[in-house]
Design a protein around this motif. Structure first.
Motif, PDB file in Angstrom:
ATOM      1  N   HIS A  40       0.802  -1.231   0.000  1.00  8.96           N
ATOM      2  CA  HIS A  40       0.000   0.000   0.000  1.00  8.96           C
ATOM      3  C   HIS A  40       0.831   1.277   0.000  1.00  8.96           C
ATOM      4  O   HIS A  40       0.553   2.202  -0.787  1.00  8.96           O
ATOM      5  CB  HIS A  40      -0.962  -0.018   1.194  1.00  8.96           C
ATOM      6  CG  HIS A  40      -2.113  -0.967   1.010  1.00  8.96           C
ATOM      7  ND1 HIS A  40      -3.139  -1.092   1.928  1.00  8.96           N
ATOM      8  CD2 HIS A  40      -2.407  -1.847   0.018  1.00  8.96           C
ATOM      9  CE1 HIS A  40      -4.000  -2.013   1.507  1.00  8.96           C
ATOM     10  NE2 HIS A  40      -3.567  -2.484   0.362  1.00  8.96           N
ATOM     11  N   PRO A  41       1.860   1.432   0.879  1.00  7.35           N
ATOM     12  CA  PRO A  41       2.628   2.692   0.843  1.00  7.35           C
ATOM     13  C   PRO A  41       3.288   2.952  -0.507  1.00  7.35           C
ATOM     14  O   PRO A  41       3.296   4.084  -0.990  1.00  7.35           O
ATOM     15  CB  PRO A  41       3.669   2.493   1.952  1.00  7.35           C
ATOM     16  CG  PRO A  41       3.083   1.468   2.860  1.00  7.35           C
ATOM     17  CD  PRO A  41       2.303   0.555   1.976  1.00  7.35           C
ATOM     18  N   LEU A  42       3.832   1.894  -1.126  1.00  5.65           N
ATOM     19  CA  LEU A  42       4.491   2.075  -2.417  1.00  5.65           C
ATOM     20  C   LEU A  42       3.471   2.424  -3.501  1.00  5.65           C
ATOM     21  O   LEU A  42       3.687   3.348  -4.308  1.00  5.65           O
ATOM     22  CB  LEU A  42       5.252   0.806  -2.802  1.00  5.65           C
ATOM     23  CG  LEU A  42       5.924   0.818  -4.182  1.00  5.65           C
ATOM     24  CD1 LEU A  42       6.944   1.936  -4.269  1.00  5.65           C
ATOM     25  CD2 LEU A  42       6.574  -0.530  -4.480  1.00  5.65           C
ATOM     26  N   VAL A  43       2.344   1.708  -3.531  1.00  2.00           N
ATOM     27  CA  VAL A  43       1.347   1.963  -4.564  1.00  2.00           C
ATOM     28  C   VAL A  43       0.737   3.356  -4.390  1.00  2.00           C
ATOM     29  O   VAL A  43       0.488   4.069  -5.378  1.00  2.00           O
ATOM     30  CB  VAL A  43       0.257   0.873  -4.542  1.00  2.00           C
ATOM     31  CG1 VAL A  43      -0.908   1.257  -5.432  1.00  2.00           C
ATOM     32  CG2 VAL A  43       0.856  -0.459  -4.986  1.00  2.00           C
ATOM     33  N   ASP A  44       0.487   3.771  -3.145  1.00  2.00           N
ATOM     34  CA  ASP A  44       0.004   5.139  -2.911  1.00  2.00           C
ATOM     35  C   ASP A  44       0.964   6.159  -3.534  1.00  2.00           C
ATOM     36  O   ASP A  44       0.551   7.118  -4.199  1.00  2.00           O
ATOM     37  CB  ASP A  44      -0.113   5.403  -1.407  1.00  2.00           C
ATOM     38  CG  ASP A  44      -1.401   4.838  -0.826  1.00  2.00           C
ATOM     39  OD1 ASP A  44      -2.325   4.546  -1.605  1.00  2.00           O
ATOM     40  OD2 ASP A  44      -1.475   4.665   0.407  1.00  2.00           O
ATOM     41  N   SER A  45       2.257   5.949  -3.313  1.00  2.00           N
ATOM     42  CA  SER A  45       3.260   6.882  -3.844  1.00  2.00           C
ATOM     43  C   SER A  45       3.323   6.820  -5.360  1.00  2.00           C
ATOM     44  O   SER A  45       3.480   7.851  -6.027  1.00  2.00           O
ATOM     45  CB  SER A  45       4.633   6.571  -3.249  1.00  2.00           C
ATOM     46  OG  SER A  45       4.623   6.731  -1.840  1.00  2.00           O
ATOM     47  N   LEU A  46       3.190   5.633  -5.923  1.00  2.00           N
ATOM     48  CA  LEU A  46       3.219   5.510  -7.377  1.00  2.00           C
ATOM     49  C   LEU A  46       2.039   6.230  -8.013  1.00  2.00           C
ATOM     50  O   LEU A  46       2.168   6.835  -9.091  1.00  2.00           O
ATOM     51  CB  LEU A  46       3.224   4.036  -7.784  1.00  2.00           C
ATOM     52  CG  LEU A  46       4.498   3.236  -7.478  1.00  2.00           C
ATOM     53  CD1 LEU A  46       4.344   1.785  -7.892  1.00  2.00           C
ATOM     54  CD2 LEU A  46       5.709   3.851  -8.166  1.00  2.00           C
ATOM     55  N   ALA A 205      11.168   6.479   2.952  1.00  2.00           N
ATOM     56  CA  ALA A 205      10.964   6.891   4.342  1.00  2.00           C
ATOM     57  C   ALA A 205       9.534   6.597   4.805  1.00  2.00           C
ATOM     58  O   ALA A 205       9.315   6.157   5.939  1.00  2.00           O
ATOM     59  CB  ALA A 205      11.271   8.380   4.482  1.00  2.00           C
ATOM     60  N   ARG A 206       8.564   6.808   3.938  1.00  2.00           N
ATOM     61  CA  ARG A 206       7.164   6.608   4.307  1.00  2.00           C
ATOM     62  C   ARG A 206       6.848   5.138   4.577  1.00  2.00           C
ATOM     63  O   ARG A 206       6.020   4.805   5.406  1.00  2.00           O
ATOM     64  CB  ARG A 206       6.269   7.143   3.187  1.00  2.00           C
ATOM     65  CG  ARG A 206       4.785   7.122   3.498  1.00  2.00           C
ATOM     66  CD  ARG A 206       3.980   7.542   2.274  1.00  2.00           C
ATOM     67  NE  ARG A 206       4.451   8.799   1.711  1.00  2.00           N
ATOM     68  CZ  ARG A 206       4.075   9.263   0.526  1.00  2.00           C
ATOM     69  NH1 ARG A 206       3.221   8.567  -0.219  1.00  2.00           N
ATOM     70  NH2 ARG A 206       4.543  10.413   0.080  1.00  2.00           N
ATOM     71  N   ALA A 207       7.545   4.235   3.879  1.00  2.00           N
ATOM     72  CA  ALA A 207       7.236   2.809   3.987  1.00  2.00           C
ATOM     73  C   ALA A 207       7.918   2.138   5.176  1.00  2.00           C
ATOM     74  O   ALA A 207       7.672   0.966   5.440  1.00  2.00           O
ATOM     75  CB  ALA A 207       7.639   2.096   2.695  1.00  2.00           C
ATOM     76  N   HIS A 208       8.807   2.850   5.885  1.00  2.00           N
ATOM     77  CA  HIS A 208       9.539   2.284   7.026  1.00  2.00           C
ATOM     78  C   HIS A 208      10.329   1.044   6.610  1.00  2.00           C
ATOM     79  O   HIS A 208      10.241  -0.028   7.229  1.00  2.00           O
ATOM     80  CB  HIS A 208       8.589   1.928   8.178  1.00  2.00           C
ATOM     81  CG  HIS A 208       7.801   3.093   8.700  1.00  2.00           C
ATOM     82  ND1 HIS A 208       8.349   4.335   8.906  1.00  2.00           N
ATOM     83  CD2 HIS A 208       6.480   3.203   9.050  1.00  2.00           C
ATOM     84  CE1 HIS A 208       7.423   5.167   9.367  1.00  2.00           C
ATOM     85  NE2 HIS A 208       6.280   4.509   9.451  1.00  2.00           N
ATOM     86  N   VAL A 209      11.108   1.195   5.553  1.00  2.82           N
ATOM     87  CA  VAL A 209      11.912   0.079   5.051  1.00  2.82           C
ATOM     88  C   VAL A 209      13.102  -0.142   5.981  1.00  2.82           C
ATOM     89  O   VAL A 209      13.803   0.807   6.363  1.00  2.82           O
ATOM     90  CB  VAL A 209      12.401   0.368   3.617  1.00  2.82           C
ATOM     91  CG1 VAL A 209      13.234  -0.805   3.092  1.00  2.82           C
ATOM     92  CG2 VAL A 209      11.225   0.642   2.708  1.00  2.82           C
ATOM     93  N   ARG A 210      13.343  -1.386   6.340  1.00  5.08           N
ATOM     94  CA  ARG A 210      14.455  -1.710   7.236  1.00  5.08           C
ATOM     95  C   ARG A 210      15.794  -1.566   6.514  1.00  5.08           C
ATOM     96  O   ARG A 210      15.930  -1.903   5.344  1.00  5.08           O
ATOM     97  CB  ARG A 210      14.309  -3.130   7.782  1.00  5.08           C
ATOM     98  CG  ARG A 210      13.133  -3.294   8.734  1.00  5.08           C
ATOM     99  CD  ARG A 210      12.999  -4.727   9.209  1.00  5.08           C
ATOM    100  NE  ARG A 210      14.206  -5.209   9.874  1.00  5.08           N
ATOM    101  CZ  ARG A 210      14.367  -6.449  10.315  1.00  5.08           C
ATOM    102  NH1 ARG A 210      13.391  -7.340  10.148  1.00  5.08           N
ATOM    103  NH2 ARG A 210      15.483  -6.816  10.907  1.00  5.08           N
ATOM    104  N   GLY A 211      16.794  -1.063   7.246  1.00  2.00           N
ATOM    105  CA  GLY A 211      18.114  -0.839   6.669  1.00  2.00           C
ATOM    106  C   GLY A 211      18.975  -2.090   6.685  1.00  2.00           C
ATOM    107  O   GLY A 211      18.656  -3.099   7.312  1.00  2.00           O
ATOM    108  N   MET A 212      20.123  -2.008   5.978  1.00  2.00           N
ATOM    109  CA  MET A 212      21.016  -3.151   5.825  1.00  2.00           C
ATOM    110  C   MET A 212      22.341  -3.006   6.563  1.00  2.00           C
ATOM    111  O   MET A 212      23.084  -3.981   6.708  1.00  2.00           O
ATOM    112  CB  MET A 212      21.324  -3.373   4.337  1.00  2.00           C
ATOM    113  CG  MET A 212      20.143  -3.778   3.489  1.00  2.00           C
ATOM    114  SD  MET A 212      20.665  -4.005   1.765  1.00  2.00           S
ATOM    115  CE  MET A 212      19.142  -4.595   1.030  1.00  2.00           C
TER     116      MET A 212
END
Length: 845
Positions: A40-46, A205-212
């Motif tokens: 959802h966060p990615l599709v909203d942004s797209l 940033a909006r999707a709260h993607v975990r870092g590596m």
């Protein structure tokens, strides 16, 4: 936006034209047509960005890929080995809850495989109890007998492990392959993340993607923990097969990112069961080798005798406990499909629990019942070789003709143990950006796991690779596949993390700059020479092109002719240009070919490819800015030529920009490189080449017969970038002897031959051979002789005519200088770039 609603689905479908294939599980669209929650966060942004907005953003992404030189090597490609890394802007998105399930399964699997390796290279209970067929071990070329009984630090064989995952039609994840040897791709996964986060920073940033970064810090901590000696500041090297390996970019990238020295087998040596790094300052002890090549190639003495990539005596050094290797030697044993058939039983036996993630259904044909099953279900399986080293590609049973099926079964019956079968799976699909729209493609997710204490840690993400089309089930970068970033959604904002952390034990101040292998010094030396060679060619070409149509101006014509003689002497132009009226047209054609046609060996573009190749070999040694400058320089001359009326103007503009790019590189070298051996060899190459080129400029530009043609002298000063200096001293007067003094004898002029020779002597006096030898080495004597000969020269004598009216004194001096400069280059090569030098005194730690 409520993406579960009909209006939202229709809006997304209309804007992005994405149609999932109902025959496969789709990661984005559920069976009921709704967008899956984690997307959802990615599709909203797209929906906010739109296809045109994503296209604009992805132009930046492609620019970053080219600018950073993210490539992979394609074997057997006659055009070029390295290709731009194929990255898709749309990531694969995995929800937090689903990822926790994957993490637990990967930790269990890594623990299991590590335990199996410990047993097979130790007591071999699994073989004695019949839980694993001995034929799968003892016939496997990956079972390294010299490594049996070797003690591995902390019992860790697998310091890093990777598994290729695919999703079944019912949505369950499967393991389709184990990578236990030297798993590739973790560096590419990180580069994918760096590019994706630059292109989609707001979405990220909006999707709260975990870092590596935390994953790589864990890996680095684990490696430090297995160092057998000198734990406070161990010397760790990353061993690469070399620049022609498929993933050499990743090797250089990880070496820089983790702070390790990138080495090839020839950079290391074993003395008294200890591994040393061969450097210009002597031999430096190595504590840990992070290998990125197959283990059988690591030691030609005890493992594979025909290997040119390894370190003779490495196994004995490991046996003595003086060096550790990650992954441990012998881990390639489990990089085969056959052991997967026995993992469920082994997991219950060794860990007391069931596998948390199943392996794709596998049958080893060396057992009667599995063989009969495979023979009767050939349409539903993929046949693979049991043991590595054979050239057999996977065989899809459903694609075979009746004759081919019979031939395959005949081969299998003749040697059933050589074959393993796996169920043919229908890979799920994920959207990819293709020509302005989203299209479904099959994918495989490679997940990375590193040892962490007595357990394992999983990278929150991985390398997602996609097929070339929906009709293909083969995921391969060599066959044109692509890649994606992998977003694991966190439960909240991701905390900042960096690898730059304070050490547990404070280190003493160090300004050491001696850990430079001779191979690297060689590349730096020739990078300096080639950059300087290109600059001279660019300056001469610019001087000619700017005077191309100046027949009515005798001074300009004389300057043009002088430039033509120089360029012909340097090998860039023909020496048989006609003297008739078509001379200018013929000259223009040759110059434009030299500028625009990179396929011509003598062109500027071809020479720039050599410069870029040297810079590529030094990716772990030169700064990111230096790489960008040289990479951009190469790209400048890769663009097509402008239309005919603008070609001369475009050529001049290109040459002007090339001079600015070269000036930027020179400034970066002077202002940013630490004054160690690396900088010194780069500058030695530049100074030696500039001196040699200046000698050639004077010989062919000034000529043996004196002339008062001001145009020729002005062109020579322009090419040598010394026109303003001359004018400030002598105003409008133009004399050959004054030009000769400025370009040959004046040590204050940074373009003169004397200035280069003075710098060469200074550099060579600071080199290890000059300081440590009782007798001065040959290169020092040659540098002193060269400088002394120029310092003792009198410009009046050089400008004096012989009885034949020629400048024979000048010509003789220039010929001697040219010869001695060649001998100086050869002497430096013998002293520092020969990789078979006698051992020097061991350098104290």
């Amino acid at each position: 936006m409520n993406l579960a609603g009909t209006d939202a689905r229709e809006e997304f479908a209309a804007a992005w034209r994405y149609l999932s294939n109902p025959a496969f599980h789709d990661e984005l669209i559920a069976a009921n047509g709704n967008v899956r929650p984690q997307w959802h966060p990615l599709v909203d942004s797209l929906l906010e960005i739109g296809p045109e907005g994503l296209a604009r953003r992805w132009q930046e992404g492609r620019r970053l890929v080219h600018e950073n030189g993210i490539t992979y090597n394609v074997y057997g490609d006659p055009q070029s080995t390295d290709r731009p890394w194929p990255l898709d802007p749309i990531p694969l998105v995995i929800g937090a809850g689903e990822w926790r399930t994957i993490e637990a399964a990967m930790r269990q699997r890594a623990t299991l495989l590590n335990a199996i390796l410990t047993d097979l290279y130790g007591p071999q209970h699994l073989l004695r109890e019949g839980l694993l067929p001995s034929e799968l071990v003892f016939r496997h070329t990956g079972f390294l007998r010299p490594c049996a009984g070797l003690s591995v630090p902390k019992g860790i064989n697998l310091h890093i492990y990777a598994a290729d995952l695919a999703r079944s039609p019912d949505g369950q994840w499967w393991v389709i392959a184990d990578r236990t040897q030297a798993p590739s791709g973790a560096g590419y996964a990180l580069e994918n993340r760096l590019v994706a986060s630059r292109v989609l920073p707001d979405v990220f940033a909006r999707a709260h993607v975990r870092g590596m970064a935390n994953f790589f810090q864990t890996y680095r901590d684990t490696l430090r923990g297995i160092v057998p000696e000198h734990r406070e500041n161990p010397r760790i090297v990353l061993l690469t097969p070399g620049p022609y390996n498929e993933t050499y970019f990743e090797h250089a990238f990880l070496a820089r990112y983790l702070g390790y020295t990138l080495v090839e087998g020839g950079d290391l040596t074993v003395r008294e069961n200890r591994v040393y790094l061969k450097t210009l300052g002597g031999l430096l002890p190595v504590d840990l080798i992070v290998r990125r090549q197959d283990d059988s190639f690591c030691d030609p003495l005890e493992l594979r005798g025909d290997s040119m990539l390894g370190v003779p005596g490495l196994v004995e050094a490991v046996r003595a406990g003086h060096v550790a290797v990650a992954n441990a030697l012998g881990t390639g044993l489990l990089e085969s499909a056959a052991p997967a058939a026995f993992l469920p039983i082994l997991c219950r036996h060794m860990l007391g629990e069931d596998l948390k993630m199943p392996t794709i259904a596998t049958w080893w044909c060396g057992q009667p019942r599995p063989f009969e099953f495979v023979a009767s279900h050939l349409d539903n399986v993929v046949i693979k070789p049991t043991f590595p080293g054979r050239n057999d590609h996977p065989i899809f049973g459903a694609r075979l003709s009746v004759k081919e099926r019979a031939q395959l079964l005949e081969r299998m019956r003749a040697s059933p143990a050589d074959f393993v079968a796996q169920e043919q799976v229908s890979l799920s699909t994920v959207p990819v950006w293709d020509d302005g729209r989203l299209e479904p493609r099959h994918f495989v997710l490679r997940v990375y796991v590193v040892a962490a204490g007595d357990s394992y840690a999983v990278m929150p993400g991985g390398l997602t690779r996609v097929t070339t089309s929906l009709d293909s089930l083969v995921v391969s970068m060599q066959r044109g596949g692509g890649s994606k970033d992998t977003w694991v959604i966190g439960d909240g904002p991701t905390p900042e993390f960096s690898l730059l952390q304070a050490p547990a034990v404070p280190l003493e101040v160090s300004r050491a700059t001696f850990d430079l292998p001779s191979r690297v010094a060689d590349n730096l030396f020739w990078l300096g020479r080639n950059v300087e060679r290109i600059e001279v060619a660019v300056r001469v070409t610019r001087a000619i092109v700017s005077r191309l149509y100046s027949e009515s101006d005798p001074a300009s014509a004389a300057g043009r002719d002088a430039g033509v003689r120089i360029l012909a002497a340097l090998g860039y132009l023909s020496t048989d240009l006609p003297a008739a009226a078509d001379r200018t047209a013929r000259l223009q054609d040759e110059l434009l070919e030299m500028i625009y046609d990179s396929a011509t060996p003598t062109s500027l573009g071809s020479n720039l490819h050599q410069v870029r190749h040297l810079a590529w070999l030094l990716r772990d040694r030169i700064s990111a800015d230096a790489w960008r400058i040289l990479n951009h320089f190469d790209q400048q001359f890769s663009n097509p030529a402008p239309p005919e009326p603008l070609r001369i103007s475009g050529a001049l503009n290109l040459l002007d920009n090339a001079i600015m790019t070269l000036s930027a590189f020179s400034g970066l070298v002077m202002e940013s490189m630490t004054r160690g051996h690396g900088w010194r060899f780069l500058d030695i190459g530049r100074r030696l080449e500039r001196a040699d080129q200046m000698v050639e400029l004077i010989r062919h530009g000034l000529g043996l017969v004196p002339t008062d043609e001001s145009g020729r002298l002005e062109a020579l000063l322009e090419i040598a970038d010394s026109f303003l200096t001359y004018r400030s001293r002598y105003l409008t007067s133009m004399q050959p002897d004054l030009v000769l003094d400025l370009l040959l004898l004046d040590e204050a002029n940074p373009r003169s031959a004397a200035f280069q020779l003075a710098r060469l002597r200074e550099h060579i006096e600071h080199m290890p051979e000059s300081r440590s030898s009782i007798h001065r080495p040959a290169e020092w004597r040659l540098a002193v002789e060269l400088l002394t000969e120029v310092q003792l020269a009198e410009v009046a004598e050089l400008a004096r005519l012989d009885p034949a009216g020629r400048l024979s004194n000048l010509d003789n001096l220039l010929l001697r200088l040219a010869g001695e400069l060649r001998r100086l280059s050869e002497a430096i090569t013998r002293s520092y770039f020969s990789h078979a030098l006698a051992s020097r005194q061991l350098h104290a730690r």
